[in-house]
Design a protein around this motif. Structure first.
Motif, short mmCIF file in Angstrom:
data_model
loop_
_atom_site.label_atom_id
_atom_site.label_comp_id
_atom_site.label_asym_id
_atom_site.label_seq_id
_atom_site.Cartn_x
_atom_site.Cartn_y
_atom_site.Cartn_z
N GLY A 1 28.84 -29.19 -3.65
CA GLY A 1 28.28 -29.89 -4.80
C GLY A 1 28.65 -31.37 -4.73
N GLN A 2 27.73 -32.27 -4.99
CA GLN A 2 27.96 -33.70 -4.87
C GLN A 2 27.52 -34.41 -6.16
OE1 GLN A 2 26.49 -35.49 -1.30
NE2 GLN A 2 26.90 -33.68 -0.04
N ALA A 3 28.29 -35.46 -6.48
CA ALA A 3 27.96 -36.28 -7.67
C ALA A 3 28.59 -37.66 -7.50
CB ALA A 3 28.46 -35.61 -8.95
N LEU A 4 28.07 -38.66 -8.19
CA LEU A 4 28.59 -40.03 -8.14
C LEU A 4 29.56 -40.25 -9.29
CD1 LEU A 4 25.34 -42.03 -7.30
CD2 LEU A 4 27.22 -41.45 -5.77
N VAL A 5 30.66 -40.91 -8.98
CA VAL A 5 31.69 -41.27 -9.98
C VAL A 5 31.66 -42.78 -10.14
CG1 VAL A 5 34.13 -41.22 -10.56
CG2 VAL A 5 33.08 -39.27 -9.35
N SER A 6 31.66 -43.25 -11.40
CA SER A 6 31.59 -44.69 -11.66
C SER A 6 32.60 -45.08 -12.72
CB SER A 6 30.17 -45.08 -12.12
OG SER A 6 29.85 -44.39 -13.32
N ALA A 7 32.88 -46.36 -12.75
CA ALA A 7 33.75 -46.94 -13.80
C ALA A 7 32.89 -47.96 -14.53
CB ALA A 7 34.98 -47.59 -13.20
N GLY A 8 32.32 -47.53 -15.65
CA GLY A 8 31.36 -48.40 -16.33
C GLY A 8 30.09 -48.45 -15.51
N LEU B 1 35.75 -37.78 -14.53
CA LEU B 1 36.38 -38.87 -13.79
C LEU B 1 35.78 -40.22 -14.16
CD1 LEU B 1 36.63 -37.24 -10.23
CD2 LEU B 1 38.46 -37.51 -11.92
N SER B 2 34.51 -40.26 -14.46
CA SER B 2 33.88 -41.54 -14.81
C SER B 2 34.41 -42.08 -16.12
CB SER B 2 32.36 -41.35 -14.90
OG SER B 2 31.82 -40.95 -13.64
N GLN B 3 34.98 -41.21 -16.95
CA GLN B 3 35.52 -41.63 -18.24
C GLN B 3 36.94 -42.19 -18.14
OE1 GLN B 3 35.18 -38.17 -20.67
NE2 GLN B 3 32.92 -38.28 -20.83
N GLN B 4 37.49 -42.23 -16.93
CA GLN B 4 38.87 -42.70 -16.77
C GLN B 4 38.95 -44.19 -16.51
OE1 GLN B 4 41.13 -40.38 -17.54
NE2 GLN B 4 39.31 -39.02 -17.74
N GLY B 5 37.87 -44.88 -16.51
CA GLY B 5 37.88 -46.34 -16.39
C GLY B 5 38.36 -46.85 -15.06
N GLY B 6 38.34 -46.03 -14.03
CA GLY B 6 38.74 -46.48 -12.70
C GLY B 6 40.22 -46.39 -12.43
N ASP B 7 40.99 -45.84 -13.36
CA ASP B 7 42.43 -45.69 -13.17
C ASP B 7 42.67 -44.59 -12.16
OD1 ASP B 7 45.14 -45.51 -13.27
OD2 ASP B 7 45.28 -45.08 -15.41
N MET B 8 43.24 -44.94 -10.99
CA MET B 8 43.41 -43.98 -9.91
C MET B 8 44.38 -42.88 -10.29
SD MET B 8 41.28 -44.74 -7.71
CE MET B 8 41.86 -43.47 -6.61
N THR B 9 45.40 -43.23 -11.04
CA THR B 9 46.36 -42.19 -11.43
C THR B 9 45.69 -41.16 -12.33
OG1 THR B 9 48.16 -43.78 -11.29
CG2 THR B 9 48.57 -41.77 -12.55
N ALA B 10 44.89 -41.66 -13.24
CA ALA B 10 44.19 -40.74 -14.14
C ALA B 10 43.15 -39.92 -13.37
CB ALA B 10 43.51 -41.53 -15.27
N LEU B 11 42.50 -40.59 -12.43
CA LEU B 11 41.52 -39.87 -11.65
C LEU B 11 42.15 -38.70 -10.88
CD1 LEU B 11 39.43 -42.82 -10.17
CD2 LEU B 11 38.71 -41.21 -11.93
N ARG B 12 43.27 -38.98 -10.23
CA ARG B 12 43.94 -37.92 -9.47
C ARG B 12 44.44 -36.81 -10.39
NH1 ARG B 12 45.91 -42.59 -6.65
NH2 ARG B 12 45.00 -42.66 -4.53
N THR B 13 44.90 -37.19 -11.58
CA THR B 13 45.43 -36.18 -12.50
C THR B 13 44.32 -35.24 -12.97
OG1 THR B 13 47.15 -37.71 -13.26
CG2 THR B 13 46.64 -35.82 -14.67
N VAL B 14 43.20 -35.84 -13.36
CA VAL B 14 42.07 -35.01 -13.82
C VAL B 14 41.55 -34.13 -12.70
CG1 VAL B 14 39.72 -35.08 -14.70
CG2 VAL B 14 41.44 -36.63 -15.62
N ALA B 15 41.44 -34.71 -11.48
CA ALA B 15 40.95 -33.93 -10.35
C ALA B 15 41.90 -32.79 -10.01
CB ALA B 15 40.73 -34.82 -9.15
#
Length: 651
Positions: free
Chosen positions: A116-123, A53-67
């Motif tokens: 399980g927990q992890a942080l997601v970032s955009a850059g 998810l961090s590799q999607q650059g903050g694009d919400m559509t991409a984030l939801r698709t990958v998730a």
């Protein structure tokens, strides 16, 4: 239940406990392992998905698709992505699949793995916190399958083990029974030595237990001897071995209270000018002289049953005879013996002898005063034996003959005709039901009632007063009516217990307990009233001879299983016999007041009482004090550890 069945039940219980324990431990261990694996899976999935998810650059559509793609591939229960401000960016959930494990098993062994927990970032900008939770149903199914396989394996092992154990127990049963019986007897306070079995392990065990039994016997015997020594120190004069004044007066009071008996005579002996003798002869020679006087009195104690002597003070001695009418003869004999004693003649000592005869139904103070007056006349050179006057009501308290007139029973002896009248009156009162119980409270240190002590009262004359046992018990014993007397008291007490539910105690003479017919009749009446029997206590007087408790042991074997308690009253005279109560089955011991009177003021009496109650408690018995008439003594006895008390001082 037989010993073999108890052992079988014990083996089955232990096997079941072991099986259930092993299954529980196995299941809990497997659950913990699988739960940790599920937690690791949640953390790994959260880390890998957060990286994607961090590799999607903050694009919400991409984030939801990958998730969503990751959610569809795995057995996840929920995947969420929550922004720092609390906004839910992604929230994917699905119901758990249907598994093979039953619902009760899932509830009994829940699997609660951490998310399980992890942080997601955009850059360099954080987007939120990712949480991944996998379904636990797969873990529950795996646990259920493993448990079923384990149950079959453990059951097979249990059957084999049970067969081996029961086969071994059949071989060990006979020697083990003796060992178990010895252990049970020891638990009940009976010191029984068991025969040694052939099995080495059981033989060592039996030897050890036999040695333990012998050591316990020795310990309690030594403690009883120590208590006896303290008794002598508290109750006997160190120089002469005679009872001290307080103990003698207590016995005298008890003897004089036995109205209706043969009466008593009291003789006083005074060594004249004792202080001058002590100065002239010296301390040791004077002590030898006093011991000589004491030995003369002890010859009467040894030869005449019921006679007792004491030292009242430094120069005064006392001798109580159990009958009246023989004081003059005894005084003459004592004077002759004293005058001819080489020790007294060598020391130039003189002694005066005075007596009071015909003593009955008076107090010890009056008896001592009467004898002291006779002693004063003897010191003045007069030969006087005083006859104490009985109260004017004494004749009314003697038995009446069949015509209603007073029987001709004097204070000196009871004639055959008088004894026959006594027997007729006591027997008639018992057969006509002219009896009732007195009630005296026995309480603990908090004032709570333990039981009611219930001596029997008998109406000797129709319409007359109900008389205490002191007035007729000796004649009942002489007339062999004690079993009927004790059965009458037991019946009245059982009726009263059934009526109000209050615990009571009655007396049973050792002469009655020695009668097998009496023992069986008591058992029959206890069995007929089971609820009242559980409230009953039966008391016997402390045995006067070694082995005196043997009849009580036979009675206890019948009475105690029916719920009745057993006690020993008037105890303390022979503390060496108390360890025998450990094997009889007695529940409590009542210590006679004459051994406890003066506990608040005399260190020796207090020390004896402390050691006596320690011995009684060491035998796992309850210690009760009877006849306590001084509140200060009662408080001291509470502090020494007595469990209960009765007497005028008890509120």
């Amino acid at each position: 239940m037989t010993l073999s069945r108890r052992l079988a039940l014990l083996v089955v219980s232990m096997l079941l406990l072991a099986l259930l324990g092993s299954l529980a431990i196995h299941s809990l261990g497997a659950r913990d392992v699988l739960q940790r694996q599920l937690e690791l899976r949640n953390r790994d999935a959260a880390a890998s998905l957060a990286l994607a998810l961090s590799q999607q650059g903050g694009d919400m559509t991409a984030l939801r698709t990958v998730a969503a793609a990751q959610f569809d591939l795995g057995h996840y229960g929920r995947i969420t992505l929550q922004a720092a401000d609390g906004q839910m960016l992604i929230d994917l959930q699905q119901a758990p699949p249907t598994g093979t494990a039953p619902a009760w098993f899932s509830a009994l062994l829940p699997v609660d793995a951490d998310t399980g927990q992890a942080l997601v970032s955009a850059g360099w900008q954080p987007l939120g916190r990712l949480q991944v939770l996998s379904h636990a149903q797969g873990v529950q199914d795996a646990l259920w399958d493993a448990l079923r396989r384990t149950i079959w394996l453990v059951l097979g092992l249990a059957l084999v083990s049970a067969a081996v154990v029961f086969a071994t127990l059949r071989l060990w049963l006979r020697p083990l029974r003796a060992t178990v019986q010895q252990a049970e007897a020891l638990g009940r306070g009976r010191f029984v030595e068991a025969p040694e079995p052939r099995l080495p392990e059981l033989r060592d065990l039996t030897r050890s237990m036999n040695a333990l039994v012998r050591r316990l016997r020795e310990v309690f015997a030594a403690q009883a001897e120590q208590v006896s020594l303290l008794q002598r120190q508290a109750q006997q004069d160190a120089g002469t071995g005679l009872p001290v004044r307080a103990h003698f007066v207590a016995r005298l009071q008890q003897r004089l209270a036995e109205a209706g008996g043969p009466g008593a005579a009291l003789i006083l002996v005074r060594v004249l000018e004792l202080d001058a003798l002590n100065v002239r002869l010296g301390h040791d020679a004077t002590d030898q002289l006093l011991r000589t006087v004491a030995d003369m009195l002890l010859t009467y104690v040894d030869r005449v049953p019921g006679t007792f002597a004491g030292r009242l003070n430094g120069s005064d001695f006392a001798l109580c005879l159990p009958v009246s009418g023989v004081a003059d003869e005894t005084v003459d004999s004592l004077r002759t013996t004293l005058a001819s004693s080489p020790v007294l003649r060598a020391g130039g000592a003189e002694a005066a002898v005075g007596a009071a005869d015909g003593l009955y139904d008076i107090g010890s103070g009056d008896a001592l005063a009467s004898a002291d007056a006779a002693l004063a006349h003897a010191e003045a050179g007069a030969d006087v034996t005083r006859v104490a006057a009985a109260p004017s009501s004494a004749d009314a308290e003697r038995p009446a003959d069949v015509s209603g007139s007073p029987a001709s029973v004097d204070a000196g002896s009871v004639s055959r005709a008088g004894a026959r009248v006594w027997r007729q009156q006591i027997a008639a009162a018992l057969s006509k039901g002219r009896t009732r119980l007195a009630e005296f409270r026995v309480v603990d240190r908090d004032g709570q009632l333990i039981h009611l002590e219930c001596p029997l009262r008998v109406q000797l004359q129709v319409g007359g007063d109900y008389q205490a046992a002191a007035r007729w018990l000796a004649l009942a014993h002489r007339s062999r009516l004690l079993p009927q007397v004790d059965l009458a008291a037991l019946s009245l007490a059982l009726q009263a217990c059934a009526s109000d539910g209050q615990a009571r105690s009655v007396h049973a003479a050792l002469a009655s307990v020695s009668d097998p017919g009496f023992v069986r009749e008591v058992a029959r009446r206890l069995q007929a009233a089971p609820q009242a029997a559980r409230l009953m206590s039966i008391e016997c007087i402390e045995g006067a001879r070694p082995g005196g408790y043997a009849p009580l042991a036979a009675a206890a074997a019948l009475w105690r299983p029916l719920g009745a308690k057993l006690g020993v009253e008037h105890a303390g005279t022979t503390p060496q016999q108390l360890p025998g109560l450990h094997e009889v089955g007695v529940d409590y011991v009542k210590v006679d007041a004459r051994h406890l009177r003066g506990a608040a003021t005399h260190v020796a009496v207090r020390g004896y009482a402390r050691s006596l109650v320690a011995l009684i408690h060491g035998l796992s018995l309850t210690a009760l004090a009877e006849g306590i008439d001084d509140a200060a003594d009662l408080q001291v006895l509470w502090s020494l550890g007595f469990d209960g008390a009765t007497g005028p001082a008890v509120v």
